[in-house]
Structure formats: C-alpha cells, structure tokens
Design an enzyme around this catalytic site. Sequence first.
Site, PDB file in Angstrom:
ATOM      1  CG  HIS A 145      10.108   1.694   3.794  1.00 16.54           C
ATOM      2  ND1 HIS A 145      10.222   2.062   5.114  1.00 16.54           N
ATOM      3  CD2 HIS A 145       9.060   0.827   3.735  1.00 16.54           C
ATOM      4  CE1 HIS A 145       9.282   1.449   5.833  1.00 16.54           C
ATOM      5  NE2 HIS A 145       8.561   0.698   5.013  1.00 16.54           N
ATOM      6  CD  GLU A 146       7.200   0.271   0.375  1.00 17.63           C
ATOM      7  OE1 GLU A 146       6.760   1.241   0.999  1.00 17.63           O
ATOM      8  OE2 GLU A 146       7.031  -0.908   0.772  1.00 17.63           O
ATOM      9  CG  HIS A 149       9.059  -3.877   3.667  1.00 14.86           C
ATOM     10  ND1 HIS A 149       9.156  -4.136   5.020  1.00 14.86           N
ATOM     11  CD2 HIS A 149       8.358  -2.735   3.549  1.00 14.86           C
ATOM     12  CE1 HIS A 149       8.527  -3.178   5.700  1.00 14.86           C
ATOM     13  NE2 HIS A 149       8.026  -2.313   4.837  1.00 14.86           N
ATOM     14  CE1 TYR A 160       3.501  -4.752   7.976  1.00 13.79           C
ATOM     15  CE2 TYR A 160       5.886  -4.651   8.175  1.00 13.79           C
ATOM     16  CZ  TYR A 160       4.691  -4.036   7.879  1.00 13.79           C
ATOM     17  OH  TYR A 160       4.657  -2.726   7.483  1.00 13.79           O
ATOM     18  CD  GLU A 169       7.204  -0.508   8.304  1.00 16.25           C
ATOM     19  OE1 GLU A 169       7.464   0.708   8.146  1.00 16.25           O
ATOM     20  OE2 GLU A 169       6.991  -1.267   7.350  1.00 16.25           O
ATOM     21  CD  GLU A 188      12.786  13.384   3.188  1.00 16.03           C
ATOM     22  OE1 GLU A 188      12.226  12.475   3.831  1.00 16.03           O
ATOM     23  OE2 GLU A 188      13.940  13.257   2.713  1.00 16.03           O
ATOM     24  CG  ASP A 224       0.420  -0.390  11.731  1.00 10.62           C
ATOM     25  OD1 ASP A 224       0.388  -0.980  10.637  1.00 10.62           O
ATOM     26  OD2 ASP A 224       1.359   0.352  12.079  1.00 10.62           O
ATOM     27  CG  HIS A 229       3.664   1.469   9.800  1.00 10.41           C
ATOM     28  ND1 HIS A 229       2.764   0.442   9.565  1.00 10.41           N
ATOM     29  CD2 HIS A 229       4.476   1.510   8.721  1.00 10.41           C
ATOM     30  CE1 HIS A 229       3.031  -0.106   8.397  1.00 10.41           C
ATOM     31  NE2 HIS A 229       4.056   0.521   7.847  1.00 10.41           N
TER      32      HIS A 229
HETATM   33  C1  LIG Z   1       8.255   4.860   3.730  1.00  7.39           C
HETATM   34  C2  LIG Z   1       7.312   4.030   2.936  1.00  7.39           C
HETATM   35  C3  LIG Z   1       6.147   3.551   3.751  1.00  7.39           C
HETATM   36  O1  LIG Z   1       6.078   3.625   4.943  1.00  7.39           O
HETATM   37  O2  LIG Z   1       5.156   3.004   2.970  1.00  7.39           O
HETATM   38  C4  LIG Z   1       3.976   2.662   3.587  1.00  7.39           C
HETATM   39  C5  LIG Z   1       2.879   3.573   3.542  1.00  7.39           C
HETATM   40  C6  LIG Z   1       3.041   4.923   2.913  1.00  7.39           C
HETATM   41  C7  LIG Z   1       1.655   3.195   4.126  1.00  7.39           C
HETATM   42  C8  LIG Z   1       1.539   1.933   4.714  1.00  7.39           C
HETATM   43  C9  LIG Z   1       2.615   1.042   4.775  1.00  7.39           C
HETATM   44  C10 LIG Z   1       3.846   1.406   4.225  1.00  7.39           C
HETATM   45  C11 LIG Z   1       5.032   0.473   4.323  1.00  7.39           C
HETATM   46  O3  LIG Z   1       5.731   0.226   3.298  1.00  7.39           O
HETATM   47  O4  LIG Z   1       5.274  -0.041   5.440  1.00  7.39           O
HETATM   48 CA   LIG Z   2      14.436  11.101   3.449  1.00  8.21          CA
HETATM   49 ZN   LIG Z   3       7.186  -0.612   5.516  1.00  8.84          ZN
END
Ligand SMILES: CCC(=O)Oc1c(C)cccc1C(=O)O
Ligand SMILES: [Ca+2]
Ligand SMILES: [Zn+2]
Length: 304
Positions: A145-146, A149, A160, A169, A188, A224, A229
């Site tokens: 995920h990161e 980005h 964003y 996202e 998870e 947000d 998100h």
């Molecule tokens: C799946 C990873 C994720 O969502 O990381 C975030 C968390 C844990 C908090 C706030 C932002 C993010 C993000 O990377 O968007």
């Molecule tokens: Ca997974």
């Molecule tokens: Zn993210």
Amino acid sequence: YNAVNDAGSGVGVLGDTKPLNTYFSSGTYYLYDTTKAMTGVIETRTAANSTSLPGNYSVDPDNNFNATSQRADVDAHYYAGVVYDYFKNTHNRNSFDNRGATIRSTVHYSRNYNNAFWNGSQMVYGDGDGTTFRALSGALDVVAHELTHAVTERTAGLEYQNQSGALNESISDTFGVFLDKKNYLIGEDVYTPNKPGDALRSLSDPGLYGQPDHMSKYVNTTADNGGVHTNSGIPNKAAYLTISKLGTSVAEKIYYRALTVYLSPKSNFKDARSSLLAAAADLYGSGSTQYNAVASAWTQVGVN
Ligand SMILES: CCC(=O)Oc1c(C)cccc1C(=O)O
Ligand SMILES: [Ca+2]
Ligand SMILES: [Zn+2]
C-alpha cells in the site's frame, strides 16, 4: 573487505524467519540490499522511536537479525524487496520511479504510532500501540500500500483529496491485494493483534469497517482530506468485483495500465471507470469479457 549482499536471515513481526539481503562492511551487517537490478538499493533504517528521518541504518553484528527489537526492521526490508520484485517482474517497472530509485524505509517511528505513510521520499512505519496495531511493516499489504502511493505519485499523481484522493487510496489497497493474495482484506496481519479475524478494511465488504460500497453512500466530509480512507470503499468494491471475476493476473494488468497511461491528478470515480475500460480495451478488446467485467463492476457500485 566489503562482502556485498550477504545471505542474512531475520525474524519478522509475526515471529517468522525469512532470508535477508544484507551488506557487510567493517565488521557490521546492514539492511542494505544491492541485489536488485536497480541503480539504487533497498535500505532499511530505524528512527529508534524518535521522529527524525531517515534515522540510522538497521545493523547487526552476526547477520542474524533475530532480536525482538529488530522484527519491524526485518519485515520492512523483506517486504520492500517483495514489492520491488512484483513491480519489476509483473509490470516491468524498476522501482517506484521506473528508474531504479532507492527504496528507503524507516521503522520504529515515534512511540505507540498507529500509522504508516509514504512521505514523498520514503516509507515510514510506526510500531503501533500493541492494541490497535502491532508494528505496521509486519503486513505485506501495508508495505505494498505504502510503496504504491509512491508509484501513484510518479504516474497518475492522483491528488490526495475527495474523489481523486479516495482513488489514490483505493489503488494502494488494490495493489495491496495483488501482492497479499490470501484474501480481500487490508492490514489484517497487524491490526488489533489481540482480536483475531478483523482487518483495517475489506475490499469484498467495505461496509464491514464503516466504508461505503456504492456511490449512493458517498460521504461528503472535510475530514481526512474529504474522506479518502472512507470513500475508497466504493472503488475498492469495484476492484473486488473485477478481481473476483477476472483473477489477479488479468486485473493487475488492467489496473497498472489505467494507473500509468490514463489516470491523472484530478481523475474522479467516473474517470476511473473510463480509464479502466480504456486499459481493458487496449489489452483485451472493447466488448471483451474483461472489458464487460470492468463495466459491470463499476455499474454495480453506482458509477456509470
Ligand atoms: C494499509 C496501510 C494504511 O492504510 O496506512 C495508513 C494508516 C495505517 C493510517 C493512516 C494512513 C495510512 C495510509 O497509508 O493511507
Ligand atoms: Ca491482506
Ligand atoms: Zn494510503
């Protein structure tokens, strides 16, 4: 002497042992991987619970990174390599910039930090507070995920905020599922370590974790960055419908082409539908089974 890419080993956040590409110099082993076809390297550092970046290299005297305090470092390093290999081998993309840029991660950021982020230059992971999260680099889908980005930033550049931000996202969650194929859940493996069976988000049922799964439930908010998100649940559901019908190997080609050829900074959900359809048409033909599956998925989430 400098022994390059030593075959190190380490224990990850979930207590699992894994091989590590390390670098030996002056009696110390570094989480510094020079084995990839990059111009840069994959390097992992620790902020030692401070908020100063990038922090110092994660090191070990005997190339066995098995201390409890090293588990987050081990997984950040190992999973960064897995994600690098995925983009190179599956999409012929050499790092997030497609020019072999160094992939830098810093773990142990701040204290009890329930967060992970790409800061425009590197990945940063908190250790979690042990209740909401355990060390966030312990999940392949989080690392994917990161790093996605970073890919999005260098390609579509989806702003964003609001719908383009929710798409940003969703692209990151979708590639999280392309990498972590065991289910349609996100986070998870590190979310609520004392509560089994739950997740941060679900692509198959966004509503499980308070996200909309249809345009009629879009949340208008200033929080947000316009609910990026939250509203990502809508494109996430469309991604689930697409992947479950076409399979990962077809879906990931359609998504990667849409991301790198058609999506742009201000793309909204309707633009996402047309971008994915254009990509499907390029790859499989307009009116193909693949094309129709994408069309159906977005119609089902109310984006026509
Ligand atoms: C799946 C990873 C994720 O969502 O990381 C975030 C968390 C844990 C908090 C706030 C932002 C993010 C993000 O990377 O968007
Ligand atoms: Ca997974
Ligand atoms: Zn993210």
